[in-house]
Scaffold this motif. Structure first.
Motif, PDB file in Angstrom:
ATOM      1  N   THR A 164       0.848  -1.189   0.000  1.00  0.00           N
ATOM      2  CA  THR A 164       0.000   0.000   0.000  1.00  0.00           C
ATOM      3  C   THR A 164       0.883   1.239   0.000  1.00  0.00           C
ATOM      4  N   ASN A 165       0.634   2.121  -0.958  1.00  0.00           N
ATOM      5  CA  ASN A 165       1.407   3.361  -1.074  1.00  0.00           C
ATOM      6  C   ASN A 165       0.595   4.517  -0.511  1.00  0.00           C
ATOM      7  N   ILE A 166       1.155   5.169   0.476  1.00  0.00           N
ATOM      8  CA  ILE A 166       0.503   6.318   1.125  1.00  0.00           C
ATOM      9  C   ILE A 166       1.403   7.527   0.948  1.00  0.00           C
TER      10      ILE A 166
ATOM     11  N   LYS B 123      -0.151   6.203  -8.450  1.00  0.00           N
ATOM     12  CA  LYS B 123       0.301   5.042  -7.692  1.00  0.00           C
ATOM     13  C   LYS B 123      -0.105   5.100  -6.218  1.00  0.00           C
ATOM     14  N   VAL B 124      -0.720   6.203  -5.832  1.00  0.00           N
ATOM     15  CA  VAL B 124      -1.027   6.424  -4.416  1.00  0.00           C
ATOM     16  C   VAL B 124      -2.372   5.798  -4.070  1.00  0.00           C
ATOM     17  N   ASN B 125      -2.401   5.010  -2.975  1.00  0.00           N
ATOM     18  CA  ASN B 125      -3.647   4.411  -2.494  1.00  0.00           C
ATOM     19  C   ASN B 125      -4.385   5.301  -1.503  1.00  0.00           C
ATOM     20  N   LEU B 126      -3.648   6.176  -0.830  1.00  0.00           N
ATOM     21  CA  LEU B 126      -4.264   7.052   0.171  1.00  0.00           C
ATOM     22  C   LEU B 126      -3.462   8.339   0.277  1.00  0.00           C
TER      23      LEU B 126
ATOM     24  N   LEU C 256       3.219   9.842  12.129  1.00  0.00           N
ATOM     25  CA  LEU C 256       2.330   9.100  11.231  1.00  0.00           C
ATOM     26  C   LEU C 256       3.120   8.142  10.350  1.00  0.00           C
ATOM     27  N   LYS C 257       4.253   8.590   9.841  1.00  0.00           N
ATOM     28  CA  LYS C 257       5.073   7.722   8.991  1.00  0.00           C
ATOM     29  C   LYS C 257       5.554   6.496   9.762  1.00  0.00           C
ATOM     30  N   LYS C 258       6.028   6.717  10.990  1.00  0.00           N
ATOM     31  CA  LYS C 258       6.496   5.594  11.808  1.00  0.00           C
ATOM     32  C   LYS C 258       5.354   4.615  12.099  1.00  0.00           C
ATOM     33  N   ALA C 259       4.192   5.157  12.477  1.00  0.00           N
ATOM     34  CA  ALA C 259       3.067   4.301  12.828  1.00  0.00           C
ATOM     35  C   ALA C 259       2.589   3.487  11.630  1.00  0.00           C
ATOM     36  N   ILE C 260       2.486   4.125  10.475  1.00  0.00           N
ATOM     37  CA  ILE C 260       1.980   3.433   9.287  1.00  0.00           C
ATOM     38  C   ILE C 260       2.970   2.390   8.812  1.00  0.00           C
TER      39      ILE C 260
ATOM     40  N   GLN D 260       3.725  -3.867   5.021  1.00  0.00           N
ATOM     41  CA  GLN D 260       2.919  -3.848   3.814  1.00  0.00           C
ATOM     42  C   GLN D 260       2.694  -2.432   3.296  1.00  0.00           C
ATOM     43  N   ARG D 261       3.077  -1.458   4.065  1.00  0.00           N
ATOM     44  CA  ARG D 261       2.765  -0.074   3.707  1.00  0.00           C
ATOM     45  C   ARG D 261       4.049   0.731   3.545  1.00  0.00           C
TER      46      ARG D 261
END
Length: 673
Positions: free
Chosen positions: A288-290, A330-333, A304-308, A313-314
């Motif tokens: 998953t690309n955020i 290419k961004v999912n979120l 947020l970056k650390k948590a995700i 998978q992300r």
């Protein structure tokens, strides 16, 4: 009653007598029994009134003897099977002089503290620190001591040796179990990512140790699904007792890969269960690309970056609003951090593609722009900020939040102004400002026409991640919640009435559970549903069935009684055509059987750090003698003072009324004015 009060009462009596003498004998020439009776009644009236004003009190002191508390902790873990712990506990209980001097409270423990001393030796983990912390919570700072019956081998939690330095109670360990030291090879720890990506290499790190004094060597073997993929020869001696194994393994196919790390046996090695250890990695072919779009620098972005990315998978990228537009497909979120007018092109793309978003609104947000560029919500601009405390909504049902806790979470800095949500959704967290709960969202999730959005109205969410670490010594509480939120937002699948939450790999059965959520046709949570679970062991084909139980707002099945291995399962809602299937693996892992010898040296350091002494199971008499003679454990005499009024004011008022009425009646009867 003190002397001063007695003196004041004496003065009151003199004053009442003086008034009576003045009223009845100073000017009046009549003398006789009638005057004497009336004067006595008037004296009682005046004296009673003055006593009401003085309200004399006396202090009553009660004395009692309070015994010191003796808290006996009994290790109930399976590593002590075959030891003399039950006999040692019974020998301790037979010392009657201890029960005469102390209030003795017995507790057994494994991973948690139990309220009784029942010794079943069935606990799969040992957490000595948590047991000591629980005692501190229960008994507070009362005078007492702790007697710890254990082998000193802890498998969970904070190191008890270092925690004891902050403990105010003396801890007297009684060593049980085998104290003999044997030569032993051991796989201490294996570090590996939970997920790996297809056609990539993933790292594996293993710590191998040796207990003994001679020079020995062994071969460490790494196997994937039973096939050897790596070998390394390691040597040890009396001074070099730990080696680190590092290697890269290939993720060649999709699925759960069982990895076993093992080392050969010593000639006379007694404990062979700790010569190998199994872990598992799930190889996936999706990611998953955020993208976090932000034109300001703020620690929220890093949190947020650390948590995700705690889930492999992300992948998270950070960019400004005018960068990398060619990669948006290419961004999912999209996570839009405090948008401003420069975000116009981003919003145009989001509206065109109906992309899912997570918008964070804070003091640096351009609300005029935001109100005009999207239709999900509007917020009035009051041009001032407040600290906003989160309130968790227990009725939120878009995804499971039962494990998420906002206890002690610090407030977020939020721009005040009435918030109107224009799309259907649910509130995850509501606002509380200055102790008042507002009917406004702090975190809102909406879903409309296949587009999912989350809205957070406050900045400094990084403080929540830090508080999660303070509360639980890890970031799991915060990271897993953000992971669930991102997983919900990053998918475009329609809302399902029946969903499951489970892990692909469980290390042992202690925390092995499957959770389920079921909604009726109106998408209301249905706690009366019956969900049957069928499990099948992949190798033996053995079947087992159970019904999932309602717990904490979800249906749950405990897998603690399953044998290690791979399982396929099917969950079905009774009387509904709703089923879900999946698979998981339970690794063969028993932490309690990896060490046979008692760690009496560490228990000795625990005793020393709390100014106590270490004892062995055959030294109960010596321990009892020290406890009986310890000056800091002597009973304490405590006093309790109760201040009591000398006179009941109701009786005194009744007396005053009675004397006044009687005096008036006598005077009228005798024709006196």
């Amino acid at each position: 009653m003190d002397n001063q009060t007695i003196f004041i009462i004496f003065l009151a009596a003199l004053a009442a007598l003086g008034l009576v003498l003045y009223q009845y004998f100073y000017k009046s020439k009549k003398r006789g029994r009638l005057s004497l009776l009336l004067a006595s009644l008037r004296f009682l009236t005046w004296f009673g009134a003055l006593l009401l004003l003085i309200n004399p009190k006396f202090t009553k002191t009660d004395y009692r003897i309070e015994k010191a508390n003796l808290m006996v902790l009994v290790d109930n873990s399976s590593s002590l099977k075959g030891s003399e712990i039950s006999k040692t506990l019974q020998s301790f209980k037979e010392r009657k002089e201890l029960s005469d001097k102390f209030n003795i409270n017995y507790h057994s423990f494994g991973s948690t503290l139990n309220t009784n001393d029942s010794v079943t030796l069935s606990e799969g983990n040992t957490n000595i620190t948590k047991a000591l912390k629980s005692l501190k919570t229960i008994y507070g700072t009362t005078n007492g001591a702790v007697v710890l019956l254990s082998d000193g081998n802890q498998t969970l939690g904070e190191d008890y040796e270092f925690y004891a330095k902050n403990l105010k109670l003396p801890v007297y360990p009684i060593v049980v179990g085998d104290t003999t030291t044997y030569e032993d090879f051991r796989i201490d720890q294996v570090n590996v990512n939970k997920y790996a990506f297809l056609k990539n290499k993933f790292p594996l790190e293993a710590y191998v140790s040796y207990q003994g004094e001679g020079a020995v060597s062994g071969v460490v073997t790494v196997s994937v699904d039973g096939k050897s993929v790596y070998k390394q020869n390691v040597g040890f001696n009396g001074t070099s007792k730990t080696k680190t194994i590092n290697t890269l393994l290939n993720a060649s196919s999709v699925g759960v890969k069982n990895i076993q790390i093992s080392i050969g046996l010593l000639p006379n090695e007694r404990n062979t269960q700790n010569n190998n250890k199994s872990v598992a990695v799930e190889v996936i072919d999706e990611k998953t690309n955020i993208t976090i779009v932000a034109d300001v620098l703020h620690p929220d972005i890093g949190a947020l970056k650390k948590a995700i990315e705690s889930n492999e998978q992300r992948a998270v990228s950070i960019q400004k609003s005018n960068e990398k537009k060619n990669e948006w497909d290419k961004v999912n979120l999209f996570i839009l951090y405090q948008p401003k007018a420069a975000f116009k092109e981003v919003y145009e793309y989001i509206q065109q593609k109906k992309a899912n978003t997570f918008t964070i609104v804070g003091p640096k947000t351009d609300l005029n722009f935001l109100n005009s560029v999207q239709e999900t919500f509007t917020q009035q601009l009051f041009n001032y900020t407040e600290e906003t405390v989160p309130n968790l909504n227990p009725g939120f049902s878009f995804f499971d939040t039962s494990d998420f806790s906002v206890d002690d979470f610090p407030p977020l800095e939020a721009t005040m102004g009435t918030i109107n949500i224009n799309k259907p959704g649910q509130t995850v967290l509501s606002r509380k400002v200055r102790g008042v709960s507002l009917n406004e969202p702090l975190l809102q999730v909406t879903e409309d026409d296949g587009q999912r959005e989350a809205l957070l109205f406050g900045e400094n969410i990084w403080k929540w991640r830090m508080q999660s670490y303070r509360n639980q010594k890890d970031f799991k509480n915060f990271d897993e919640f953000i992971g669930k939120l991102v997983r919900y937002l990053a998918t475009t699948k329609p809302k399902t009435r029946f969903s499951l939450d489970y892990e692909s790999v469980y290390e042992g059965t202690d925390n092995a559970k499957i959770k389920a959520t079921y909604f009726d046709k109106a998408y209301e949570f249905d706690g009366n549903a019956v969900i049957d679970l069928q499990l099948k062991h992949s190798e033996t084909g053995a079947l087992s069935q159970s019904t999932m139980l309602l717990k904490n707002g979800n249906f749950e099945a405990d897998l603690g009684n399953l044998l290690p291995g791979a399982y396929n399962f099917t969950a079905k809602v009774t009387n509904e055509n709703l089923t879900k299937s999946g698979s998981f693996t339970i690794l063969d892992y028993d932490a309690e059987q990896r060490v046979l010898s008692s760690d009496y040296k560490k228990l000795g350091r625990l005793a020393s750090s709390t100014s106590a002494n270490l004892y062995f199971s055959d030294q109960i008499n010596a321990l009892a003698t020290e406890l009986m003679n310890a000056d800091r454990l002597l009973p304490v005499q405590k006093s309790e003072q109760n201040i009591v009024s000398l006179i009941d004011f109701r009786l005194l008022l009744a007396l005053i009324v009675a004397t006044l009425a009687l005096e008036w009646f006598i005077r009228k009867y005798n024709g006196l004015t």
